[in-house]
Design a protein around this motif. Structure first.
Motif, PDB file in Angstrom:
ATOM      1  N   GLN A  95       0.671  -0.906   0.393  1.00 37.17           N
ATOM      2  CA  GLN A  95       0.108   0.122  -0.202  1.00 37.17           C
ATOM      3  C   GLN A  95       0.889   1.428   0.097  1.00 37.17           C
ATOM      4  O   GLN A  95       1.701   1.534   0.779  1.00 37.17           O
ATOM      5  N   ILE A  96       0.396   2.565  -1.103  1.00 38.49           N
ATOM      6  CA  ILE A  96       1.428   3.667  -0.889  1.00 38.49           C
ATOM      7  C   ILE A  96       0.101   4.289  -0.399  1.00 38.49           C
ATOM      8  O   ILE A  96      -0.227   4.990  -1.048  1.00 38.49           O
ATOM      9  N   PHE A  97       0.463   5.575   0.527  1.00 35.96           N
ATOM     10  CA  PHE A  97      -0.167   6.618   0.615  1.00 35.96           C
ATOM     11  C   PHE A  97       1.020   7.704   0.636  1.00 35.96           C
ATOM     12  O   PHE A  97       1.804   8.083   0.674  1.00 35.96           O
ATOM     13  N   TRP A  98       0.271   8.597  -0.606  1.00 31.88           N
ATOM     14  CA  TRP A  98       0.842  10.287  -0.441  1.00 31.88           C
ATOM     15  C   TRP A  98       0.367  10.903   0.324  1.00 31.88           C
ATOM     16  O   TRP A  98      -0.169  11.310   0.470  1.00 31.88           O
ATOM     17  N   ILE A  99       1.209  10.962   1.413  1.00 35.50           N
ATOM     18  CA  ILE A  99       1.236  12.497   1.693  1.00 35.50           C
ATOM     19  C   ILE A  99       1.485  14.305   1.616  1.00 35.50           C
ATOM     20  O   ILE A  99       2.955  14.171   1.218  1.00 35.50           O
ATOM     21  N   ILE A 100       0.742  15.043   0.223  1.00 37.61           N
ATOM     22  CA  ILE A 100       1.006  15.913  -0.395  1.00 37.61           C
ATOM     23  C   ILE A 100       0.796  17.458   0.568  1.00 37.61           C
ATOM     24  O   ILE A 100      -1.028  17.448   0.856  1.00 37.61           O
ATOM     25  N   HIS A 101       1.237  18.320   0.185  1.00 34.09           N
ATOM     26  CA  HIS A 101       1.437  19.658   0.828  1.00 34.09           C
ATOM     27  C   HIS A 101       1.404  20.619   0.160  1.00 34.09           C
ATOM     28  O   HIS A 101       2.070  20.404  -0.658  1.00 34.09           O
ATOM     29  N   ASP A 102       0.306  21.581   0.224  1.00 38.87           N
ATOM     30  CA  ASP A 102       0.244  22.501  -0.538  1.00 38.87           C
ATOM     31  C   ASP A 102       0.363  22.647  -2.249  1.00 38.87           C
ATOM     32  O   ASP A 102       1.013  22.829  -3.009  1.00 38.87           O
ATOM     33  N   ASN A 103      -0.382  21.528  -3.040  1.00 38.88           N
ATOM     34  CA  ASN A 103       0.162  20.536  -4.120  1.00 38.88           C
ATOM     35  C   ASN A 103      -1.190  20.366  -4.668  1.00 38.88           C
ATOM     36  O   ASN A 103      -1.768  19.125  -4.505  1.00 38.88           O
ATOM     37  N   LEU A 104      -2.384  21.238  -4.534  1.00 38.26           N
ATOM     38  CA  LEU A 104      -4.078  20.048  -4.560  1.00 38.26           C
ATOM     39  C   LEU A 104      -4.420  19.851  -5.997  1.00 38.26           C
ATOM     40  O   LEU A 104      -4.630  18.950  -6.448  1.00 38.26           O
ATOM     41  N   HIS A 105      -3.380  20.023  -6.811  1.00 37.52           N
ATOM     42  CA  HIS A 105      -2.652  19.221  -8.643  1.00 37.52           C
ATOM     43  C   HIS A 105      -2.362  17.501  -8.223  1.00 37.52           C
ATOM     44  O   HIS A 105      -2.713  17.692  -9.503  1.00 37.52           O
ATOM     45  N   PHE A 106      -1.897  17.973  -7.342  1.00 33.13           N
ATOM     46  CA  PHE A 106      -1.048  16.624  -7.391  1.00 33.13           C
ATOM     47  C   PHE A 106      -2.591  14.686  -7.214  1.00 33.13           C
ATOM     48  O   PHE A 106      -3.315  15.081  -6.781  1.00 33.13           O
ATOM     49  N   LYS A 107      -1.879  14.415  -8.142  1.00 34.01           N
ATOM     50  CA  LYS A 107      -2.210  12.934  -8.875  1.00 34.01           C
ATOM     51  C   LYS A 107      -1.834  11.674  -8.824  1.00 34.01           C
ATOM     52  O   LYS A 107      -0.591  11.859  -9.326  1.00 34.01           O
ATOM     53  N   ALA A 108      -1.852  10.659  -8.358  1.00 27.30           N
ATOM     54  CA  ALA A 108      -0.977   9.216  -8.898  1.00 27.30           C
ATOM     55  C   ALA A 108      -1.906   8.547  -9.168  1.00 27.30           C
ATOM     56  O   ALA A 108      -3.365   8.186  -8.588  1.00 27.30           O
ATOM     57  N   ASP A 109      -1.226   7.743  -9.588  1.00 27.53           N
ATOM     58  CA  ASP A 109      -2.852   6.656 -10.382  1.00 27.53           C
ATOM     59  C   ASP A 109      -2.563   5.373  -9.984  1.00 27.53           C
ATOM     60  O   ASP A 109      -3.572   4.427  -9.662  1.00 27.53           O
ATOM     61  N   THR A 110      -1.520   5.381  -8.917  1.00 27.33           N
ATOM     62  CA  THR A 110      -1.821   4.351  -8.391  1.00 27.33           C
ATOM     63  C   THR A 110      -1.380   4.746  -6.383  1.00 27.33           C
ATOM     64  O   THR A 110      -0.706   5.856  -6.570  1.00 27.33           O
ATOM     65  N   GLY A 111      -1.920   4.275  -5.009  1.00 29.20           N
ATOM     66  CA  GLY A 111      -1.802   4.455  -3.839  1.00 29.20           C
ATOM     67  C   GLY A 111      -2.929   5.775  -3.871  1.00 29.20           C
ATOM     68  O   GLY A 111      -3.713   5.949  -4.622  1.00 29.20           O
ATOM     69  N   LYS A 112      -3.119   5.857  -2.238  1.00 30.38           N
ATOM     70  CA  LYS A 112      -3.750   7.167  -1.977  1.00 30.38           C
ATOM     71  C   LYS A 112      -3.216   8.379  -1.326  1.00 30.38           C
ATOM     72  O   LYS A 112      -1.883   7.667  -0.942  1.00 30.38           O
ATOM     73  N   VAL A 113      -3.726   9.339  -2.192  1.00 23.23           N
ATOM     74  CA  VAL A 113      -3.008  11.154  -1.497  1.00 23.23           C
ATOM     75  C   VAL A 113      -4.087  11.515  -0.748  1.00 23.23           C
ATOM     76  O   VAL A 113      -5.014  11.815  -0.379  1.00 23.23           O
ATOM     77  N   ILE A 114      -3.129  11.977   0.049  1.00 27.96           N
ATOM     78  CA  ILE A 114      -3.392  12.738   1.316  1.00 27.96           C
ATOM     79  C   ILE A 114      -2.798  14.059   1.001  1.00 27.96           C
ATOM     80  O   ILE A 114      -1.759  14.178   1.295  1.00 27.96           O
ATOM     81  N   HIS A 115      -3.793  15.180   0.894  1.00 27.14           N
ATOM     82  CA  HIS A 115      -3.722  16.525   1.206  1.00 27.14           C
ATOM     83  C   HIS A 115      -3.420  16.838   2.589  1.00 27.14           C
ATOM     84  O   HIS A 115      -4.281  16.507   3.236  1.00 27.14           O
ATOM     85  N   TYR A 116      -2.856  17.829   2.831  1.00 23.79           N
ATOM     86  CA  TYR A 116      -2.360  18.158   4.413  1.00 23.79           C
ATOM     87  C   TYR A 116      -2.484  19.978   4.281  1.00 23.79           C
ATOM     88  O   TYR A 116      -1.507  20.745   3.578  1.00 23.79           O
ATOM     89  N   GLU A 117      -2.438  20.595   5.722  1.00 21.10           N
ATOM     90  CA  GLU A 117      -2.158  21.799   6.144  1.00 21.10           C
ATOM     91  C   GLU A 117      -0.641  21.784   7.082  1.00 21.10           C
ATOM     92  O   GLU A 117      -1.179  20.981   7.891  1.00 21.10           O
ATOM     93  N   LEU A 118      -0.512  22.545   7.251  1.00 20.40           N
ATOM     94  CA  LEU A 118       0.945  22.375   7.908  1.00 20.40           C
ATOM     95  C   LEU A 118      -0.449  23.799   9.750  1.00 20.40           C
ATOM     96  O   LEU A 118      -0.792  24.457   9.688  1.00 20.40           O
ATOM     97  N   LEU A 119       0.934  23.405  10.050  1.00 23.43           N
ATOM     98  CA  LEU A 119       0.417  23.815  11.919  1.00 23.43           C
ATOM     99  C   LEU A 119      -0.060  24.783  11.652  1.00 23.43           C
ATOM    100  O   LEU A 119       1.216  25.726  11.261  1.00 23.43           O
ATOM    101  N   GLU A 120      -0.312  25.527  12.597  1.00 25.45           N
ATOM    102  CA  GLU A 120      -0.661  26.221  12.317  1.00 25.45           C
ATOM    103  C   GLU A 120       0.710  27.731  13.844  1.00 25.45           C
ATOM    104  O   GLU A 120       0.288  27.025  14.747  1.00 25.45           O
ATOM    105  N   ARG A 121       1.265  28.122  14.062  1.00 29.13           N
ATOM    106  CA  ARG A 121       1.798  28.419  15.236  1.00 29.13           C
ATOM    107  C   ARG A 121       1.605  29.537  15.564  1.00 29.13           C
ATOM    108  O   ARG A 121       1.225  30.401  14.752  1.00 29.13           O
TER     109      ARG A 121
END
Length: 374
Positions: A348-374
């Motif tokens: 199983q492949i998980f792509w943990i992507i920051h600040d790139n909503l255009h990213f796509k992968a034909d295999t694995g699960k893509v999860i977008h996230y935001e940074l912690l607020e300081r």
């Protein structure tokens, strides 16, 4: 007689520390430590569980310095200086931690000890940042510091780290509940947040991983306790722990320090929650750079990577294809040509992507996230 006098002075110092405004965090940490007088210490030392103080040396301090000593022991604990010592030269680490804690103490209005070391150049820096500089100094040229940190002898390293973490987190929450969050120095808050407040939707990751990979089955070796008092022996449901986990961390030039710190935070929580049997953490830019085996949680805090050039995903995909880990998690901003290689379908492949909503992968699960607020 000397111990009696020291006890009175210790009680007075505790009262004055409690009387300071916004003292909930530091006093909660301090009172979680088990206290003992110890003539073998030059001044004081702590392993995050115990606090040892030399009574004669304590008596010689001024009233303000006694308060400072107690606060300093608490900050050594809050910043987990004992568990973060692994793999470092001890004397250099002691000096680095003293620079860091003395800067906090001075910045929060405490009177430093007469022989305290303090350099404005190290202001607001972590102990690790300071260590990278101090480590280049010959041991003979290091300034004198009291050995205020010692390794725990009655608990193993991982249990000790978890024991301390629970108490630090409790102090953190008590200060927040008492509206004293602002009393916690920024570097302490950042360190705690980096490890303990993940932003990613890990419930989604865990649901997928556990549903697809946990070997759920029934076994009489683990009978269902619900039926034991009815004289029935029924099989219980069990799940095997997660097998091999490979985590890839993007350290290319497009990754900021804030993003990198977030990656480390999330790795900490993955290992803590999934408890894989084997965990490898590998950094990459245009190639695979560093590889670390994580045997216990504190290893995550001490991860060090080298690199920082461009980004290619090809070496990562080649490694997944060759090693065939059960789960692969890739932390990146996705700024690369994903068409460089076919994405392996092993595990199983998980792509943990920051600040790139255009990213796509034909295999694995893509999860977008935001940074912690300081």
């Amino acid at each position: 007689m000397q111990t009696e006098e020291a006890n009175k002075l210790l009680d007075t110092a505790k009262i004055h520390l409690i009387s300071r405004p916004d003292s909930v965090f530091i006093t909660t940490i301090l009172f979680s430590l088990r206290f003992q007088w110890d003539t073998s210490s030059t001044l004081f030392s702590t392993d995050g569980k115990y606090l040892w103080i030399n009574p004669e040396a304590f008596i010689r301090l001024t009233p303000d310095q006694r308060i400072t000593l107690l606060a300093k022991a608490a900050y050594h604990t809050a910043l987990q200086h004992v568990s973060r010592m692994k793999g470092k030269r001890k004397k250099h680490w002691y000096v680095s931690c003293d620079y860091a804690t003395n800067d906090i103490l001075k910045g929060t209005g405490f009177v430093l000890l007469d022989d305290a070391i303090h350099e404005p150049v190290y202001a607001d820096q972590t102990s690790e940042d300071i260590y990278t500089i101090v480590d280049m100094v010959d041991e003979r040229d290091l300034p004198f510091v009291h050995q205020s940190i010692r390794e725990c002898e009655d608990m193993d390293a991982e249990d000790m780290a978890m024991w301390v973490e629970e108490r630090v987190q409790s102090a953190f929450m008590k200060a927040k509940l008492m509206n004293q969050g602002s009393s916690i120095p920024g570097c302490v808050t950042t360190f705690l947040n980096n490890l303990r407040t993940p932003k990613l939707p890990w419930n989604r990751i865990l649901d997928n991983v556990l549903t697809e990979l946990a070997a759920d089955d029934y076994s009489y070796q683990k009978p269902n306790k619900r039926y034991l008092d009815q004289n029935f022996i029924m099989p219980g449901l069990y799940s095997e722990r997660l097998g091999s986990l490979r985590i890839y961390v993007d350290i290319s030039g497009s990754i900021t320090q804030v993003e990198f710190d977030q990656f480390i935070s999330e790795i900490f929580h993955i290992v803590k929650k999934l408890q894989p049997s084997v965990t490898e953490v590998i950094s990459f830019d245009t190639r695979l750079t560093d590889k670390h085996t994580v045997n216990e949680l504190r290893d995550v805090v001490e991860l060090v990577f080298h690199g920082g050039g461009g980004t290619r995903i090809g070496p990562v995909l080649d490694d997944i294809k060759e090693e065939k880990p059960e789960v692969s998690i890739i932390f990146t901003d996705g700024c690369f040509d994903i068409r460089e290689r076919p994405i392996p379908r092993e595990g199983q492949i998980f792509w943990i992507i920051h600040d790139n909503l255009h990213f796509k992968a034909d295999t694995g699960k893509v999860i977008h996230y935001e940074l912690l607020e300081r």
